[in-house]
Design a protein around this motif. Structure first.
Motif, PDB file in Angstrom:
ATOM      1  N   GLU A 283       0.751  -1.205   0.075  1.00 47.76           N
ATOM      2  CA  GLU A 283       0.077   0.016   0.102  1.00 47.76           C
ATOM      3  C   GLU A 283       0.953   1.249  -0.088  1.00 47.76           C
ATOM      4  N   THR A 284       1.889   1.165   0.608  1.00 49.05           N
ATOM      5  CA  THR A 284       2.959   2.222   0.616  1.00 49.05           C
ATOM      6  C   THR A 284       4.049   2.259  -0.404  1.00 49.05           C
ATOM      7  N   ALA A 285       4.244   0.854  -0.654  1.00 51.13           N
ATOM      8  CA  ALA A 285       5.553   0.640  -1.540  1.00 51.13           C
ATOM      9  C   ALA A 285       5.157   1.011  -2.963  1.00 51.13           C
ATOM     10  N   ALA A 286       3.926   0.720  -3.473  1.00 46.47           N
ATOM     11  CA  ALA A 286       3.582   1.018  -5.175  1.00 46.47           C
ATOM     12  C   ALA A 286       3.625   2.517  -5.349  1.00 46.47           C
ATOM     13  N   PRO A 287       2.900   3.452  -4.406  1.00 45.29           N
ATOM     14  CA  PRO A 287       2.955   4.691  -4.682  1.00 45.29           C
ATOM     15  C   PRO A 287       4.241   5.421  -4.465  1.00 45.29           C
ATOM     16  N   ALA A 288       5.040   4.816  -3.844  1.00 46.20           N
ATOM     17  CA  ALA A 288       6.463   5.325  -3.608  1.00 46.20           C
ATOM     18  C   ALA A 288       7.387   4.887  -4.862  1.00 46.20           C
ATOM     19  N   LEU A 289       6.960   3.901  -5.376  1.00 46.57           N
ATOM     20  CA  LEU A 289       7.992   3.327  -6.463  1.00 46.57           C
ATOM     21  C   LEU A 289       7.535   4.098  -7.842  1.00 46.57           C
ATOM     22  N   ALA A 290       6.156   4.381  -7.830  1.00 44.75           N
ATOM     23  CA  ALA A 290       5.704   5.225  -8.854  1.00 44.75           C
ATOM     24  C   ALA A 290       6.242   6.446  -8.887  1.00 44.75           C
ATOM     25  N   ALA A 291       6.038   7.096  -7.541  1.00 43.12           N
ATOM     26  CA  ALA A 291       6.861   8.552  -7.522  1.00 43.12           C
ATOM     27  C   ALA A 291       8.186   8.498  -7.887  1.00 43.12           C
ATOM     28  N   SER A 292       8.987   7.546  -7.647  1.00 36.79           N
ATOM     29  CA  SER A 292      10.458   7.555  -8.232  1.00 36.79           C
ATOM     30  C   SER A 292      10.732   7.373  -9.440  1.00 36.79           C
ATOM     31  N   TYR A 293       9.651   6.629 -10.193  1.00 35.31           N
ATOM     32  CA  TYR A 293       9.769   6.605 -11.619  1.00 35.31           C
ATOM     33  C   TYR A 293       9.290   7.827 -12.320  1.00 35.31           C
ATOM     34  N   GLU A 294       8.333   8.527 -11.547  1.00 32.97           N
ATOM     35  CA  GLU A 294       8.136   9.890 -12.128  1.00 32.97           C
ATOM     36  C   GLU A 294       9.073  10.932 -12.117  1.00 32.97           C
ATOM     37  N   ALA A 295       9.672  11.005 -10.905  1.00 33.96           N
ATOM     38  CA  ALA A 295      10.644  11.801 -10.439  1.00 33.96           C
ATOM     39  C   ALA A 295      11.906  11.669 -11.523  1.00 33.96           C
ATOM     40  N   LEU A 296      12.108  10.510 -12.257  1.00 33.70           N
ATOM     41  CA  LEU A 296      13.336  10.214 -13.010  1.00 33.70           C
ATOM     42  C   LEU A 296      12.909  10.197 -14.491  1.00 33.70           C
ATOM     43  N   ALA A 297      11.687  10.734 -14.619  1.00 40.19           N
ATOM     44  CA  ALA A 297      11.113  10.430 -16.051  1.00 40.19           C
ATOM     45  C   ALA A 297      11.940  11.190 -16.963  1.00 40.19           C
ATOM     46  N   HIS A 298      12.188  12.655 -16.598  1.00 40.41           N
ATOM     47  CA  HIS A 298      12.653  13.718 -17.327  1.00 40.41           C
ATOM     48  C   HIS A 298      14.189  13.040 -17.845  1.00 40.41           C
ATOM     49  N   ARG A 299      14.914  12.491 -16.965  1.00 36.53           N
ATOM     50  CA  ARG A 299      16.281  12.031 -17.153  1.00 36.53           C
ATOM     51  C   ARG A 299      16.422  10.936 -18.295  1.00 36.53           C
ATOM     52  N   ARG A 300      15.152  10.062 -18.325  1.00 38.77           N
ATOM     53  CA  ARG A 300      15.188   9.045 -19.458  1.00 38.77           C
ATOM     54  C   ARG A 300      14.797   9.712 -20.651  1.00 38.77           C
ATOM     55  N   PRO A 302      15.115  13.547 -21.704  1.00 36.80           N
ATOM     56  CA  PRO A 302      15.075  14.978 -21.393  1.00 36.80           C
ATOM     57  C   PRO A 302      14.227  15.938 -22.187  1.00 36.80           C
ATOM     58  N   ARG A 303      13.987  15.757 -23.266  1.00 35.92           N
ATOM     59  CA  ARG A 303      12.936  16.643 -24.077  1.00 35.92           C
ATOM     60  C   ARG A 303      11.607  16.892 -23.631  1.00 35.92           C
ATOM     61  N   THR A 304      11.155  15.830 -22.865  1.00 33.19           N
ATOM     62  CA  THR A 304       9.683  15.946 -22.298  1.00 33.19           C
ATOM     63  C   THR A 304       9.847  16.977 -21.117  1.00 33.19           C
ATOM     64  N   ARG A 305      10.907  17.323 -20.720  1.00 34.68           N
ATOM     65  CA  ARG A 305      10.968  18.166 -19.622  1.00 34.68           C
ATOM     66  C   ARG A 305      10.273  19.559 -19.584  1.00 34.68           C
TER      67      ARG A 305
END
Length: 305
Positions: A283-300, A302-305
């Motif tokens: 219940e807490t791990a899934a949102p945390a993992l999703a948030a970490s993916y979202e936080a790093l999305a622009h590094r994967r 960069p043009r979408t930032r």
């Protein structure tokens, strides 16, 4: 039967035939030379040894009947009769059409294609051995300790430090407070701050790495729940571990040091711990993992930032 033979069997269900070879590889380094001869014989020729009486196997290996029984019990069987049954089962499995084993010894003049094939086989065998020998009761207890920990400290040096860092970053991404310590002085000074409700993980293939054992001992003395990931469950590190997770390794060779094969099995155990913790804290791990993916999305991208 002597007392030491009686004490060597830990009870519980004997290992399945498929786990016998893994048991031999894991425990052989801690056996006496005479017990190693027995273990190597049964692992190398299960069909032939299954046909032998305890006296016959003792004669074949140049040991005594007591040594044969002691070896059987150390491998997890109540007596030699139970070991013979397992050997017969293993022999039947080997005769059912399984492909012949590939040697993992790498020669200096091996073509690169052979190196790839041998390393791939060796990695597969190491993972299979680790999975077969891993105590799922201990694993479940370790998962519970990590899932409920206020703080998690992880200790490892050399190749094991890389595995420790992998575990720490996995746990951080699902919202847990985890730190991997590679400096032995910082590891000890941080371990002093641990208390009941915290957890500490030591990763050492040899089970005798002083820079890993010392902070684990300090954590243990301060009431933290302690976990050891080791290829030597009878090593000194186990004295300070509430839960021991045993890894297996392939044979060490000149061109393939123990650090390579031990890392493979350690990473499997780390992945098992992580998935188990993620399941317990979903219940807490899934949102945390999703948030970490979202936080790093622009590094994967960069043009979408």
């Amino acid at each position: 039967m002597t007392n030491d033979v009686k004490e060597s069997f830990s009870g519980g269900a004997p290992p399945a035939p498929a786990a016998l070879a893994a048991k031999v590889r894991t425990l052989a380094p801690s056996m006496t030379r005479s017990m190693q001869r027995v273990a190597e014989a049964v692992a190398g020729d299960p069909a032939g040894c299954a046909a032998l009486t305890v006296t016959g196997l003792a004669e074949l290996t140049g040991t005594s009947e007591a040594t044969v029984v002691r070896t059987a019990r150390l491998l997890g069987y109540p007596g030699y009769r139970d070991l013979r049954l397992a050997l017969a089962g293993l022999a039947a499995q080997q005769q059912s059409g399984r492909a012949p084993a590939v040697t993992a010894d790498i020669a200096v003049d091996d073509p690169i294609a052979d190196v790839v094939a041998k390393l791939a086989y060796d990695e597969q065998q190491t993972l299979a051995d680790t999975a077969a020998a891993l105590d799922t009761v201990q694993l479940g207890a370790a998962v519970g300790a990590l899932a409920g920990a206020r703080r998690i400290d992880i200790y490892g040096v050399g190749a094991s430090s890389l595995v420790g860092q992998d575990l720490a970053q996995k746990l951080l991404r699902i919202g847990l407070i985890a730190h991997a310590h590679t400096d032995p002085h910082l590891a000890v000074t941080n371990a002093v701050q641990l208390r009941s409700g915290d957890a500490a993980v030591a990763i050492t293939h040899s089970g005798s790495t002083g820079d890993v054992i010392e902070p684990l001992r300090v954590a243990f003395d301060h009431g933290a729940t302690t976990i050891a990931i080791t290829g030597r469950p009878d090593g000194p590190v186990s004295q300070y571990a509430d839960h021991v997770l045993t890894t297996s390794t392939a044979r060490e060779s000149e061109l393939r040091p123990a650090a390579m094969s031990s890392r493979t099995s350690q990473l499997l155990v780390v992945d098992c711990l992580f998935i188990g913790v993620a399941q317990r804290t979903y219940e807490t791990a899934a949102p945390a993992l999703a948030a970490s993916y979202e936080a790093l999305a622009h590094r994967r991208n960069p043009r979408t930032r």
